[in-house]
Scaffold this motif. Structure first.
Motif, mmCIF file in Angstrom:
data_model
loop_
_atom_site.group_PDB
_atom_site.id
_atom_site.type_symbol
_atom_site.label_atom_id
_atom_site.label_comp_id
_atom_site.label_asym_id
_atom_site.label_seq_id
_atom_site.Cartn_x
_atom_site.Cartn_y
_atom_site.Cartn_z
ATOM 1 N N LEU A 272 14.736 -18.323 -6.789
ATOM 2 C CA LEU A 272 16.105 -17.799 -7.197
ATOM 3 C C LEU A 272 15.954 -16.402 -8.120
ATOM 4 O O LEU A 272 17.029 -15.640 -8.047
ATOM 5 C CB LEU A 272 16.745 -19.038 -7.956
ATOM 6 N N ILE A 273 15.010 -16.466 -8.828
ATOM 7 C CA ILE A 273 14.849 -15.090 -9.467
ATOM 8 C C ILE A 273 14.577 -14.050 -8.592
ATOM 9 O O ILE A 273 15.250 -12.882 -8.786
ATOM 10 C CB ILE A 273 13.645 -15.179 -10.559
ATOM 11 N N SER A 279 16.877 -15.317 -15.282
ATOM 12 C CA SER A 279 15.739 -16.433 -15.242
ATOM 13 C C SER A 279 16.487 -17.575 -16.012
ATOM 14 O O SER A 279 15.852 -18.745 -15.563
ATOM 15 C CB SER A 279 14.705 -16.039 -16.112
ATOM 16 N N ALA A 282 18.220 -19.482 -13.101
ATOM 17 C CA ALA A 282 17.313 -19.732 -12.205
ATOM 18 C C ALA A 282 16.652 -21.312 -12.556
ATOM 19 O O ALA A 282 16.570 -22.043 -11.721
ATOM 20 C CB ALA A 282 16.339 -18.798 -11.921
#
Length: 319
Positions: A272-273, A279, A282
């Motif tokens: 996802l990052i 972050s 994420a």
């Protein structure tokens, strides 16, 4: 210039439907609203804005696929049709951009754009929806329910399958591709969506519905959702079974097996990052995505139970 018709579907969407109807005003040749048993003022609001209203027969099990089919059938001589969910509003400029792209590329049967959440930060669940909608532009395998279709292509595959209660958009996209059409997402904002998903229970029910879609569409098209089904069986059934069996050997073995979930969680967060999420978001989203395999499994099992017992495929509502 080819005329564009718009079909909206909804039930008790209230102000969201009003916003959706207002967003298409003056941009479409025909506007059809398909109502699925609303008890609010949806029908009156649609009629007041000049839309043709189709009241879906609610003596039959409701599906969004049935509603979209009914809207398409109510159109007179459709050529290009934009479908919009009743909790969405059209972004100015999208309709012209999508139509121009469809006209310039006769091999395309479907065009879509980017959907985003109106209240993205109202909840973690809304944020997750917003991320799900944001996918790269280009040739695609499938898209969500907000789509512009060539009427010839839609009619050629018989529209949506009215028996499919979830991922009906994936299912019709699969048949369009098998019929030889290309599908494309253009890099243009398309619709603003209001998921209004504020509780864990809503998210869980939505994840159950997703699992039902994995199983039902996978049953119709075994090659589709294959990876999603496999992951669900592994993480929600096989690994928990191994943990229980390992208890007969040693108390610490289940803890060792549990690290598989931890590794999956970290790998998901890192992905996802890389996709551009901050972050902190994420890691929160990765937790839900890791956990989602369990409600996904419930949805998959529900489909197979219904299929094997001949039960009706009724929708799984989350709001």
């Amino acid at each position: 210039m080819t005329p564009v018709d718009v079909v909206l579907i909804g039930r008790n969407e209230g102000a969201r439907l009003v916003a959706g109807l207002d967003s298409v005003k003056g941009q479409a040749r025909q506007v059809v609203y398909v109502d699925s048993g609303s008890t609010d003022t949806s029908v009156a609001e649609a009629e007041a804005r000049g839309a043709t209203v189709v009241r879906l027969d609610m003596t039959q099990p409701f599906t969004a696929a049935r509603a979209r089919n009914a809207g398409f059938e109510a159109l007179e001589n459709p050529q290009i049709v934009q479908f919009i969910d009743g909790d969405c509003s059209l972004v100015p400029g999208y309709l012209d951009a999508a139509r121009a792209h469809l006209e310039a590329n006769p091999q395309l049967g479907l065009v879509t754009g980017w959907r985003s959440e109106i209240h993205r930060d109202a909840s973690l669940y809304n944020q997750l929806c917003d991320w799900e909608w944001r996918r790269p532009a280009g040739i695609i395998d499938a898209c969500g329910g907000d789509m512009m279709v060539r009427a010839e292509a839609w009619a050629g595959v018989g529209g949506m399958n009215p028996e499919v209660i979830a991922a009906e958009d994936d299912e019709v996209c699969t048949r369009l591709r098998k019929a030889g059409w290309l599908l494309e997402r253009i890099p243009h904002e398309m619709t603003r969506h209001d998921a209004n998903m504020l509780t864990f229970r809503q998210w869980w029910r939505r994840a159950e519905r997703t699992g039902h879609g994995f199983a039902q569409v996978g049953h119709l098209h075994p090659e589709y959702f294959k990876r999603e089904r496999r992951r669900t069986w592994i993480y929600a059934a096989l690994i928990p079974a191994l943990m229980l069996l390992s208890l007969t050997i040693s108390w610490w073995l289940p803890l060792l097996i549990l690290t598989v979930y931890e590794l999956n969680y970290l790998r998901t967060a890192q992905g996802l990052i890389r996709d551009g999420l901050p972050s902190d978001e994420a890691f929160r989203h990765a937790f839900l995505l890791t956990l989602s395999k369990f409600p996904n499994l419930i949805g998959m099992l529900r489909f197979h139970f219904r299929r094997l017992t001949g039960r009706a495929m009724r929708i799984i509502e989350y709001k």
